[in-house]
Design an enzyme around this catalytic site. Structure first.
Site, short mmCIF file in Angstrom:
data_model
loop_
_atom_site.label_atom_id
_atom_site.label_comp_id
_atom_site.label_asym_id
_atom_site.label_seq_id
_atom_site.Cartn_x
_atom_site.Cartn_y
_atom_site.Cartn_z
N ASP A 121 55.70 -95.84 13.83
CA ASP A 121 54.76 -94.89 14.44
C ASP A 121 55.10 -93.47 13.98
O ASP A 121 56.12 -93.25 13.31
CB ASP A 121 54.78 -95.01 15.98
CG ASP A 121 56.20 -95.01 16.55
OD1 ASP A 121 57.16 -94.74 15.81
OD2 ASP A 121 56.34 -95.26 17.75
N ASP A 176 57.64 -96.92 30.32
CA ASP A 176 56.37 -97.49 30.82
C ASP A 176 56.00 -98.79 30.10
O ASP A 176 54.89 -99.28 30.22
CB ASP A 176 55.23 -96.47 30.67
CG ASP A 176 55.01 -96.03 29.23
OD1 ASP A 176 55.68 -96.57 28.31
OD2 ASP A 176 54.15 -95.15 29.00
N GLU A 223 50.64 -97.21 24.24
CA GLU A 223 50.81 -96.90 25.66
C GLU A 223 50.12 -97.96 26.52
O GLU A 223 49.35 -98.78 26.02
CB GLU A 223 50.21 -95.51 25.93
CG GLU A 223 50.97 -94.37 25.25
CD GLU A 223 52.30 -94.01 25.92
OE1 GLU A 223 52.95 -94.91 26.50
OE2 GLU A 223 52.70 -92.84 25.84
#
Ligand code: GLP
Length: 260
Positions: free
Chosen positions: A67, A136, A143
């Site tokens: 990424d 998370d 995400e």
């Protein structure tokens, strides 16, 4: 999915570096997908030590990025390209010619994303992809609520991830809002996925990844869909696993020749 509970981060780094070394013996020009963040650093340290001791030849290995931030100027020290070159590629004695990643400073970000998926496929696909995990449950920069079929694309970071990553920048304001990440579908195409998570802060995300349902709200849970996924955790990151004793017993009884 295989869960390996190790005493500490260094042991996790050694275990995964040994698996990478085995891969490079079988396939000297393997394409290794690397992750950024603090978690994988013990893996890189162990690999670099093997190369320094002449216990491992990485000269034909190829490295690719997971990424990247969007909009940082080219060469910014916290761009993931710069981080991977500094922490992995150069210390292993490799150069940029062995390295590929998405262009976060491109004019046309959508084209840069599609180009990167094509480049990974043209390179024969990723042999072993290293992953960390966000608090998370994100992998790469996928995400929560990312499509489990997603391809490399632009994403918007959650405030939590920007806060988590602010330690690498002078202030929170400098952390980009946008990123390019290999999609979950892209990541799942790698032949072997190896996730390393350490520390108590990751315990909840690890438990949901391993023992929760496969769900976009916990992107790392997509590893359950992969035929060869290994999750390596230290005791703190394993502290919320209901099946921890089963995972310990299974690994202790595993035939050595199987590796991870
Ligand atoms: C970033 C990276 C992820 C990494 C995560 C966790 O968001 N894009 O690939 O897994 O940070 O980082 P750390 O290992 O430092 O907790």
């Amino acid at each position: 999915m295989e869960i390996v509970i190790v005493p500490d981060a260094a042991a996790g780094g050694e275990l995964i570096a040994a698996a990478i070394a085995d891969l490079l013996v079988r396939k000297p020009d393997a394409l290794l997908g690397v992750a950024t963040g603090s978690s994988p650093l013990p893996i890189y340290q162990a690999l670099i030590a093997k190369v320094a001791n002449q216990a491992l030849d990485v000269s034909r290995a190829r490295i690719c990025q997971l990424d990247e931030y969007v909009g940082l100027p080219q060469g910014h020290p916290e761009s993931y390209r710069a981080v991977v070159l500094r922490e992995v590629v150069r210390p292993l004695g490799l150069t940029e010619t062995s390295f590929m990643g998405p262009d976060g400073s491109a004019e046309d970000i959508a084209a840069a994303c599609a180009d990167y998926d094509r480049a990974l496929a043209a390179a024969g696909g990723v042999d072993l992809q290293l992953l960390g995990i966000g608090t998370d449950g994100h992998i790469g920069f996928n995400e929560p609520c990312s499509s489990l079929a997603s391809r490399t694309r632009i994403k918007t970071l959650t405030q939590q991830t920007r806060v988590d990553n602010a330690r690498f920048f002078d202030s929170l304001d400098e952390v980009p809002h946008h990123v390019i990440t290999q999609g979950i579908g892209t990541i799942l195409e790698a032949r072997h996925l190896v996730l390393l998570a350490t520390g108590e802060a990751k315990a909840e995300a690890v438990a949901q990844t391993v023992e929760g349902p496969v769900a976009g709200i916990v992107p790392a849970s997509a590893l359950q869909l992969h035929p060869h996924a290994t999750v390596v955790v230290d005791e703190a990151a394993a502290s919320k696993l209901k099946l921890a004793d089963y995972f310990r017993a299974t690994y202790a009884a595993k035939p050595h020749w199987q590796g991870i």
